[in-house]
Scaffold this motif. Structure first.
Motif, PDB file in Angstrom:
ATOM      1  N   ILE A 173       0.854  -1.193   0.000  1.00  0.00           N
ATOM      2  CA  ILE A 173       0.000   0.000   0.000  1.00  0.00           C
ATOM      3  C   ILE A 173       0.899   1.255   0.000  1.00  0.00           C
ATOM      4  CG2 ILE A 173      -1.682   1.334   1.339  1.00  0.00           C
ATOM      5  CD1 ILE A 173      -2.957  -1.236   0.286  1.00  0.00           C
TER       6      ILE A 173
ATOM      7  N   THR B 246       3.028   1.658  -3.274  1.00  0.00           N
ATOM      8  CA  THR B 246       2.238   2.115  -4.423  1.00  0.00           C
ATOM      9  C   THR B 246       2.083   3.629  -4.380  1.00  0.00           C
ATOM     10  OG1 THR B 246       1.028   0.013  -4.455  1.00  0.00           O
ATOM     11  CG2 THR B 246       0.014   1.870  -5.601  1.00  0.00           C
TER      12      THR B 246
ATOM     13  N   MET C  36      -2.319   5.825 -11.924  1.00  0.00           N
ATOM     14  CA  MET C  36      -2.436   4.790 -10.893  1.00  0.00           C
ATOM     15  C   MET C  36      -3.726   3.994 -11.081  1.00  0.00           C
ATOM     16  SD  MET C  36      -2.278   5.171  -6.748  1.00  0.00           S
ATOM     17  CE  MET C  36      -4.031   5.227  -6.350  1.00  0.00           C
TER      18      MET C  36
ATOM     19  N   GLU D 204      -3.356   1.684 -14.110  1.00  0.00           N
ATOM     20  CA  GLU D 204      -2.403   0.583 -13.940  1.00  0.00           C
ATOM     21  C   GLU D 204      -2.731  -0.314 -12.741  1.00  0.00           C
ATOM     22  OE1 GLU D 204       1.445   2.477 -13.715  1.00  0.00           O
ATOM     23  OE2 GLU D 204       1.432   3.012 -15.857  1.00  0.00           O
ATOM     24  N   GLN D 205      -3.336   0.288 -11.692  1.00  0.00           N
ATOM     25  CA  GLN D 205      -3.506  -0.477 -10.453  1.00  0.00           C
ATOM     26  C   GLN D 205      -4.956  -0.840 -10.123  1.00  0.00           C
ATOM     27  OE1 GLN D 205      -1.020  -1.655  -8.607  1.00  0.00           O
ATOM     28  NE2 GLN D 205       0.526  -0.703  -9.915  1.00  0.00           N
ATOM     29  N   LEU D 206      -5.879  -0.054 -10.626  1.00  0.00           N
ATOM     30  CA  LEU D 206      -7.296  -0.265 -10.276  1.00  0.00           C
ATOM     31  C   LEU D 206      -8.142  -0.332 -11.555  1.00  0.00           C
ATOM     32  CD1 LEU D 206      -7.369   2.367  -7.390  1.00  0.00           C
ATOM     33  CD2 LEU D 206      -7.383  -0.128  -7.084  1.00  0.00           C
ATOM     34  N   PRO D 207      -7.851  -1.312 -12.424  1.00  0.00           N
ATOM     35  CA  PRO D 207      -8.555  -1.388 -13.712  1.00  0.00           C
ATOM     36  C   PRO D 207     -10.077  -1.404 -13.569  1.00  0.00           C
ATOM     37  CG  PRO D 207      -7.331  -3.425 -13.245  1.00  0.00           C
ATOM     38  CD  PRO D 207      -6.917  -2.423 -12.240  1.00  0.00           C
ATOM     39  N   LEU D 208     -10.568  -1.921 -12.462  1.00  0.00           N
ATOM     40  CA  LEU D 208     -12.039  -1.983 -12.285  1.00  0.00           C
ATOM     41  C   LEU D 208     -12.648  -0.578 -12.162  1.00  0.00           C
ATOM     42  CD1 LEU D 208     -12.337  -5.009  -9.792  1.00  0.00           C
ATOM     43  CD2 LEU D 208     -12.843  -4.991 -12.247  1.00  0.00           C
TER      44      LEU D 208
ATOM     45  N   ILE E 160      -7.638   4.282   0.294  1.00  0.00           N
ATOM     46  CA  ILE E 160      -7.434   2.865   0.649  1.00  0.00           C
ATOM     47  C   ILE E 160      -8.576   2.370   1.541  1.00  0.00           C
ATOM     48  CG2 ILE E 160      -5.918   1.254   1.886  1.00  0.00           C
ATOM     49  CD1 ILE E 160      -4.894   2.242  -0.899  1.00  0.00           C
TER      50      ILE E 160
ATOM     51  N   LEU F 287     -11.658   1.946  -0.661  1.00  0.00           N
ATOM     52  CA  LEU F 287     -11.550   0.746  -1.513  1.00  0.00           C
ATOM     53  C   LEU F 287     -11.725  -0.518  -0.676  1.00  0.00           C
ATOM     54  CD1 LEU F 287      -8.501   1.823  -3.726  1.00  0.00           C
ATOM     55  CD2 LEU F 287     -10.899   1.652  -4.457  1.00  0.00           C
ATOM     56  N   SER F 288     -11.155  -0.493   0.542  1.00  0.00           N
ATOM     57  CA  SER F 288     -11.285  -1.665   1.428  1.00  0.00           C
ATOM     58  C   SER F 288     -12.738  -1.875   1.823  1.00  0.00           C
ATOM     59  CB  SER F 288     -10.433  -1.468   2.688  1.00  0.00           C
ATOM     60  OG  SER F 288      -9.075  -1.274   2.359  1.00  0.00           O
TER      61      SER F 288
ATOM     62  N   LEU G  62     -14.537  -3.447  -1.048  1.00  0.00           N
ATOM     63  CA  LEU G  62     -14.153  -4.866  -1.099  1.00  0.00           C
ATOM     64  C   LEU G  62     -14.927  -5.648  -0.030  1.00  0.00           C
ATOM     65  CD1 LEU G  62     -12.143  -6.851  -2.460  1.00  0.00           C
ATOM     66  CD2 LEU G  62     -10.480  -6.251  -0.687  1.00  0.00           C
TER      67      LEU G  62
ATOM     68  N   LYS H  93      -7.219 -12.107 -15.507  1.00  0.00           N
ATOM     69  CA  LYS H  93      -6.102 -11.146 -15.461  1.00  0.00           C
ATOM     70  C   LYS H  93      -5.422 -11.255 -14.102  1.00  0.00           C
ATOM     71  CE  LYS H  93      -6.225  -6.851 -16.962  1.00  0.00           C
ATOM     72  NZ  LYS H  93      -6.735  -5.489 -17.059  1.00  0.00           N
TER      73      LYS H  93
ATOM     74  N   THR I 154      -3.271  -6.656  -9.752  1.00  0.00           N
ATOM     75  CA  THR I 154      -2.226  -5.632  -9.705  1.00  0.00           C
ATOM     76  C   THR I 154      -1.640  -5.597  -8.287  1.00  0.00           C
ATOM     77  OG1 THR I 154      -3.690  -3.865  -8.941  1.00  0.00           O
ATOM     78  CG2 THR I 154      -3.584  -4.254 -11.346  1.00  0.00           C
ATOM     79  N   ALA I 155      -0.560  -4.863  -8.113  1.00  0.00           N
ATOM     80  CA  ALA I 155       0.083  -4.763  -6.793  1.00  0.00           C
ATOM     81  C   ALA I 155      -0.901  -4.187  -5.780  1.00  0.00           C
ATOM     82  CB  ALA I 155       1.326  -3.880  -6.880  1.00  0.00           C
ATOM     83  N   LEU I 156      -1.587  -3.112  -6.154  1.00  0.00           N
ATOM     84  CA  LEU I 156      -2.495  -2.471  -5.191  1.00  0.00           C
ATOM     85  C   LEU I 156      -3.686  -3.381  -4.868  1.00  0.00           C
ATOM     86  CD1 LEU I 156      -3.035  -0.056  -3.441  1.00  0.00           C
ATOM     87  CD2 LEU I 156      -4.126   1.100  -5.388  1.00  0.00           C
ATOM     88  N   GLU I 157      -4.182  -4.107  -5.880  1.00  0.00           N
ATOM     89  CA  GLU I 157      -5.269  -5.064  -5.607  1.00  0.00           C
ATOM     90  C   GLU I 157      -4.783  -6.133  -4.629  1.00  0.00           C
ATOM     91  OE1 GLU I 157      -6.038  -6.169  -9.644  1.00  0.00           O
ATOM     92  OE2 GLU I 157      -7.715  -4.772  -9.870  1.00  0.00           O
TER      93      GLU I 157
ATOM     94  N   GLY J 218      -2.350  -5.816  -2.425  1.00  0.00           N
ATOM     95  CA  GLY J 218      -2.198  -5.191  -1.098  1.00  0.00           C
ATOM     96  C   GLY J 218      -3.535  -5.079  -0.382  1.00  0.00           C
ATOM     97  N   LEU J 219      -4.553  -4.638  -1.110  1.00  0.00           N
ATOM     98  CA  LEU J 219      -5.891  -4.502  -0.520  1.00  0.00           C
ATOM     99  C   LEU J 219      -6.433  -5.868  -0.093  1.00  0.00           C
ATOM    100  CD1 LEU J 219      -7.406  -1.949  -3.078  1.00  0.00           C
ATOM    101  CD2 LEU J 219      -7.007  -1.514  -0.633  1.00  0.00           C
TER     102      LEU J 219
ATOM    103  N   TYR K 161      -7.497  -6.901   3.655  1.00  0.00           N
ATOM    104  CA  TYR K 161      -8.850  -7.415   3.912  1.00  0.00           C
ATOM    105  C   TYR K 161      -8.794  -8.845   4.465  1.00  0.00           C
ATOM    106  CZ  TYR K 161     -13.622  -8.918   3.348  1.00  0.00           C
ATOM    107  OH  TYR K 161     -14.874  -9.419   3.607  1.00  0.00           O
TER     108      TYR K 161
ATOM    109  N   PHE L  52     -14.824  -3.601  10.853  1.00  0.00           N
ATOM    110  CA  PHE L  52     -13.909  -3.414   9.716  1.00  0.00           C
ATOM    111  C   PHE L  52     -13.506  -1.950   9.571  1.00  0.00           C
ATOM    112  CE2 PHE L  52     -11.596  -4.801   6.187  1.00  0.00           C
ATOM    113  CZ  PHE L  52     -11.721  -3.867   5.185  1.00  0.00           C
TER     114      PHE L  52
ATOM    115  N   CYS M 123      -9.796  -0.355   9.628  1.00  0.00           N
ATOM    116  CA  CYS M 123      -9.202   0.529   8.610  1.00  0.00           C
ATOM    117  C   CYS M 123      -8.495   1.700   9.290  1.00  0.00           C
ATOM    118  CB  CYS M 123     -10.274   1.027   7.645  1.00  0.00           C
ATOM    119  SG  CYS M 123     -10.809  -0.236   6.460  1.00  0.00           S
TER     120      CYS M 123
END
Lengths: 97, 97
Positions: A15, A18, A42, A45-49, A80, A83-84, A87, B3, B6-9, B11-12, B16, B73, B77
């Motif tokens: 985290i 990044t 970012m 590259e990191q959060l395509p969704l 973060i 996003l958490s 998730l 796919k 990614t690194a950030l995915e 990490g998250l 979690y 949760f 965080c």
């Protein structure tokens, strides 16, 4: 021999790493904050969704609490956390009740 | 073919997954929250640098905003943000000025 990093230490390092990667992208901007161009990169590259037109602008507006047009590390931690939480909600919804 | 994350995915997912591992530890408590015993175990196993007498009690007091004796949760965080900020300060201090 150095102790192996734990899972949570690894997650925290990813985290943090990044943030540094995109804040200090070498585009001449402030290496301690993420600007809109760096945030857009970012996301792609990191959060395509989340990669859709205007997402960087939306996220910056939502998280840039001091309204200086950039995301410092504390504001990034807000991203973060958000996003958490997403998730958490997505996965909790899919768990059998 | 799915796919690669990614690194950030990743990490998250680790952040979690660590919450779920300790919240749902099978000790009969609420599987959606971390109680003091579970927090103590998490600190010992995941955050050895913080593993000292009374740390679970201190962290719970600091982060248990609704004072129900457990960490949900969102409160977790808060712990992740705090740990990330400490990491940020430690590393920033060591960077050449």
């Amino acid at each position: 021999m150095a102790k192996e990093a734990t899972a949570l230490e690894t997650g925290l390092a990813i985290i943090y790493g990044t943030f540094v990667k995109y804040a200090d992208s070498g585009d001449g901007g402030d290496p301690t904050t993420i600007n809109k161009k760096e945030l857009s990169k970012m996301i792609t590259e990191q959060l395509p969704l989340l990669d859709e037109e205007g997402m960087a602008k939306t996220l910056m507006k939502e998280l840039d609490e001091d309204e200086d047009g950039t995301m410092d590390f504390m504001e990034y931690c807000g991203l973060i956390t958000g996003l958490s939480m997403i998730l958490h909600m997505v996965i909790s919804d899919q768990l059998p009740k």
